[in-house]
Structures are given as C-alpha cells and as structure tokens.
Design an enzyme around this catalytic site. Structure first.
Site, PDB file in Angstrom:
ATOM      1  N   HIS A  17       1.024  -1.195   0.038  1.00 41.92           N
ATOM      2  CA  HIS A  17      -0.004   0.018  -0.024  1.00 41.92           C
ATOM      3  C   HIS A  17       0.916   1.207   0.146  1.00 41.92           C
ATOM      4  O   HIS A  17       0.728   2.140  -0.880  1.00 41.92           O
ATOM      5  CB  HIS A  17      -0.673   0.100   1.184  1.00 41.92           C
ATOM      6  CG  HIS A  17      -1.805  -1.069   1.357  1.00 41.92           C
ATOM      7  ND1 HIS A  17      -2.218  -1.763   2.369  1.00 41.92           N
ATOM      8  CD2 HIS A  17      -3.047  -1.438   0.419  1.00 41.92           C
ATOM      9  CE1 HIS A  17      -3.065  -2.605   2.116  1.00 41.92           C
ATOM     10  NE2 HIS A  17      -3.600  -2.412   0.891  1.00 41.92           N
ATOM     11  N   LYS A  41     -17.284  -6.845   5.260  1.00 44.87           N
ATOM     12  CA  LYS A  41     -16.016  -7.552   5.707  1.00 44.87           C
ATOM     13  C   LYS A  41     -15.789  -7.467   7.215  1.00 44.87           C
ATOM     14  O   LYS A  41     -16.235  -6.615   7.801  1.00 44.87           O
ATOM     15  CB  LYS A  41     -14.960  -6.638   5.030  1.00 44.87           C
ATOM     16  CG  LYS A  41     -14.894  -6.932   3.522  1.00 44.87           C
ATOM     17  CD  LYS A  41     -13.491  -6.486   2.945  1.00 44.87           C
ATOM     18  CE  LYS A  41     -13.510  -6.655   1.504  1.00 44.87           C
ATOM     19  NZ  LYS A  41     -12.511  -6.131   0.816  1.00 44.87           N
ATOM     20  N   ARG A  90      -1.940  -6.016  -8.551  1.00 52.00           N
ATOM     21  CA  ARG A  90      -0.594  -6.901  -8.417  1.00 52.00           C
ATOM     22  C   ARG A  90      -0.421  -7.970  -9.311  1.00 52.00           C
ATOM     23  O   ARG A  90       0.584  -8.192  -9.861  1.00 52.00           O
ATOM     24  CB  ARG A  90      -0.798  -7.351  -6.951  1.00 52.00           C
ATOM     25  CG  ARG A  90      -0.658  -6.670  -5.883  1.00 52.00           C
ATOM     26  CD  ARG A  90      -1.103  -7.268  -4.734  1.00 52.00           C
ATOM     27  NE  ARG A  90      -2.484  -7.026  -4.714  1.00 52.00           N
ATOM     28  CZ  ARG A  90      -3.435  -7.231  -3.747  1.00 52.00           C
ATOM     29  NH1 ARG A  90      -2.933  -7.600  -2.667  1.00 52.00           N
ATOM     30  NH2 ARG A  90      -4.481  -7.167  -3.871  1.00 52.00           N
ATOM     31  N   SER A 128      -2.858  -7.709   2.552  1.00 47.24           N
ATOM     32  CA  SER A 128      -3.158  -7.895   4.056  1.00 47.24           C
ATOM     33  C   SER A 128      -3.684  -8.967   4.584  1.00 47.24           C
ATOM     34  O   SER A 128      -3.167  -9.617   5.603  1.00 47.24           O
ATOM     35  CB  SER A 128      -4.350  -6.808   4.205  1.00 47.24           C
ATOM     36  OG  SER A 128      -3.987  -5.555   3.689  1.00 47.24           O
TER      37      SER A 128
HETATM   38  P1  ADP Z   1      -9.790  -3.638  -0.606  1.00 47.89           P
HETATM   39  O1  ADP Z   1     -10.612  -4.324   0.395  1.00 47.89           O
HETATM   40  O2  ADP Z   1     -10.343  -2.569  -1.426  1.00 47.89           O
HETATM   41  O3  ADP Z   1      -9.338  -4.543  -1.749  1.00 47.89           O
HETATM   42  P2  ADP Z   1      -7.146  -3.649   0.114  1.00 47.89           P
HETATM   43  O4  ADP Z   1      -6.694  -2.577   1.534  1.00 47.89           O
HETATM   44  O5  ADP Z   1      -6.827  -4.972   0.310  1.00 47.89           O
HETATM   45  O6  ADP Z   1      -8.597  -3.131   0.115  1.00 47.89           O
HETATM   46  O7  ADP Z   1      -6.468  -2.962  -0.792  1.00 47.89           O
HETATM   47  C1  ADP Z   1      -6.657  -1.593  -1.494  1.00 47.89           C
HETATM   48  C2  ADP Z   1      -5.931  -1.305  -2.712  1.00 47.89           C
HETATM   49  O8  ADP Z   1      -4.752  -1.461  -2.692  1.00 47.89           O
HETATM   50  C3  ADP Z   1      -6.602  -2.314  -3.945  1.00 47.89           C
HETATM   51  O9  ADP Z   1      -6.670  -1.764  -5.118  1.00 47.89           O
HETATM   52  C4  ADP Z   1      -5.424  -3.350  -3.863  1.00 47.89           C
HETATM   53  O10 ADP Z   1      -5.329  -3.982  -5.119  1.00 47.89           O
HETATM   54  C5  ADP Z   1      -4.442  -2.468  -3.842  1.00 47.89           C
HETATM   55  N1  ADP Z   1      -3.293  -3.529  -3.002  1.00 47.89           N
HETATM   56  C6  ADP Z   1      -3.241  -4.116  -1.856  1.00 47.89           C
HETATM   57  N2  ADP Z   1      -2.067  -4.429  -1.588  1.00 47.89           N
HETATM   58  C7  ADP Z   1      -1.042  -4.309  -2.687  1.00 47.89           C
HETATM   59  C8  ADP Z   1       0.293  -4.580  -3.060  1.00 47.89           C
HETATM   60  N3  ADP Z   1       1.027  -5.175  -2.433  1.00 47.89           N
HETATM   61  N4  ADP Z   1       0.451  -3.902  -4.108  1.00 47.89           N
HETATM   62  C9  ADP Z   1      -0.201  -3.142  -4.880  1.00 47.89           C
HETATM   63  N5  ADP Z   1      -1.400  -2.720  -4.537  1.00 47.89           N
HETATM   64  C10 ADP Z   1      -1.807  -3.419  -3.433  1.00 47.89           C
END
Ligand code: ADP
Length: 158
Positions: A17, A41, A90, A128
């Site tokens: 992130h 969630k 990703r 996450s």
């Molecule tokens: P959501 O529940 O909206 O998927 P996340 O917190 O998991 O929320 O992710 C928010 C955004 O960050 C999403 O677009 C996700 O694809 C991106 N994201 C999460 N982890 C990574 C990472 N390691 N590299 C790039 N983008 C990421």
C-alpha cells in the site's frame, strides 16, 4: 489542485500500500487514503485502529491525508473534489474485480477516472490477508509491513 483518492480496507496497511501511495504522490498534489467502513467484511483491526496505523505511516508522507468514508466512493470523491481514484494492481487475479469496479464507478460518475498503479515487483505477492495469516501462525512479518503494524499484529495474535 490535482487530488486523488486511494480507497481500501487497509486491514492492516502493508508496504505494498505504501509503495502505491508513494507512486500516486508523484502524479497528484494530494492523495487521500480513504478507509472504507465496509460492514460486510469482518476486519481484524477496527476502523479506528486501521486509521491510526495509517496515520503513523502513510500520514507522515507530505501531502497525504488519511480519511474514512461510508457509502459510495464516487460520492466521497465528489465531496473531496478528487478527479481520480487510485487502485493497485498486483496480478491478473486482481484485474477482473478491479475492472468491474472501475467501469461501475465510471457509470455512476463519468468524471471520476480510475488509475491503476503497479507496485515494486517484490510487493506483488503481498496482501493484508496473507500478512495476517503469517502473523497468526507466528511468522515474521517485519519485511512486509511497517514496524508499528508488525507490533500491532504480534499484540493481536499473542
Ligand atoms: P480492498 O478491500 O479494497 O481490496 P485493500 O486494502 O486490500 O482493500 O487494497 C486496497 C487497494 O490496494 C486495492 O486496489 C489493492 O489491489 C491494492 N493493494 C493491496 N496490496 C497491494 C500491493 N501489495 N501492491 C499493490 N497494490 C496493492
């Protein structure tokens, strides 16, 4: 003022992130990291905890603001006068869901553009969800998340 919103659950924030936020910062004057309330969630960390971990990390980067929002993302973007939504990509597995969301958001508000950013290769396998799983099983997550997040995870799974 070019402003973008980076929405997500951030349960918890990872180095992936933060990498996306740094990249977005190069393209926009201000990036608002927006934590979705998302009652569907079942998060590990409460909204308050997720916001606080973001404030301790991403919040320290210049021109990055931490916020939370309830309801439609496009409405929040409009209220904040943000013309773009940032999402991280990703792998191909992210694509289908992200594609659907981006086009639906465009239907809801044609003025909000979704921009996809790819993280550094070493973060492409990071989520996450996987970080929580490793921490739950007692593994070392210090290479994947900021120190305050690693501490919060080890306290949670003590
Ligand atoms: P959501 O529940 O909206 O998927 P996340 O917190 O998991 O929320 O992710 C928010 C955004 O960050 C999403 O677009 C996700 O694809 C991106 N994201 C999460 N982890 C990574 C990472 N390691 N590299 C790039 N983008 C990421």
């Amino acid at each position: 003022m070019r402003r973008a919103i980076y929405p997500g659950s951030f349960d918890p924030v990872t180095n992936g992130h933060l990498d996306v936020i740094e990249r977005a910062r190069k393209l926009f004057d201000e990036v608002i990291v927006a934590v979705a309330h998302n009652d569907e969630k079942q998060p590990l960390f409460s909204l308050k905890e997720r916001l606080s971990l973001l404030r301790e990390t991403a919040g320290k980067i210049d021109d990055v603001r931490i916020a939370d929002f309830n309801g439609l993302l496009v409405e929040f973007a409009k209220a904040e006068k943000a013309g773009a939504v940032i999402r991280g990509l990703r792998a191909v597995s992210d694509f289908e869901f992200e594609f659907q969301m981006a086009l639906m958001n465009r239907k809801l508000d044609a003025l909000v553009e979704t921009i996809f950013l790819m993280p550094k290769e070493e973060y492409t396998y990071l989520s996450s969800r996987i970080v929580k799983e490793i921490a739950r099983l007692g593994g070392d997550v210090s290479g994947f998340v900021p120190a305050c997040v690693a501490n919060a995870l080890s306290r949670r799974f003590k």
